[in-house]
Design a protein around this motif. Structure first.
Motif, PDB file in Angstrom:
ATOM      1  N   THR A  39      10.945  -3.126  -7.930  1.00 46.92           N
ATOM      2  CA  THR A  39      11.265  -2.475  -6.664  1.00 46.92           C
ATOM      3  C   THR A  39      10.131  -1.538  -6.287  1.00 46.92           C
ATOM      4  N   ASP A  63      11.523  -2.547  -1.180  1.00 52.48           N
ATOM      5  CA  ASP A  63      11.376  -4.005  -1.255  1.00 52.48           C
ATOM      6  C   ASP A  63      11.423  -4.471  -2.707  1.00 52.48           C
ATOM      7  N   LEU A  64      12.084  -5.608  -2.938  1.00 47.27           N
ATOM      8  CA  LEU A  64      12.067  -6.265  -4.240  1.00 47.27           C
ATOM      9  C   LEU A  64      10.908  -7.244  -4.203  1.00 47.27           C
TER      10      LEU A  64
END
Length: 95
Positions: A39, A63-64
């Motif tokens: 992440t 955001d992953l």
């Protein structure tokens, strides 16, 4: 956050893998592979192109992402492990 990446660098917290697999076998830390998902925790100040303009980041906080298995620099802060890498080294945004 005590770490603020500079330039085009991104701070990523690797996603922890499950400790047990099917059948209840526990995998020790020494035998686990390095996580490839993480992440985004923070982004740097931005890359400057040849014309002196800032290039916007493709990733943002939260955001992953998919990281290279052996890319970036591992740092530990307050007992947590993070990876600092250039945005261009991130392979993909997941989801």
């Amino acid at each position: 956050m005590k770490i603020k990446p500079l330039g085009e660098r991104v701070l990523v917290e690797p996603v922890k893998e499950e400790e047990a697999v099917k059948g209840g076998i526990i995998i020790p830390d020494s035998a686990r592979e390095k996580p490839q998902e993480g992440t985004v925790i923070a982004v740097g100040t931005g890359k400057i192109d040849k014309d002196g303009k800032k290039v916007p980041f493709n990733v943002k906080k939260g955001d992953l992402v998919l990281m290279p298995k052996y890319g970036g620099t591992e740092v530990k802060v307050d007992g947590k492990v993070y990876q600092i890498m250039r945005e261009e080294d991130i392979l993909a945004i997941i989801g």
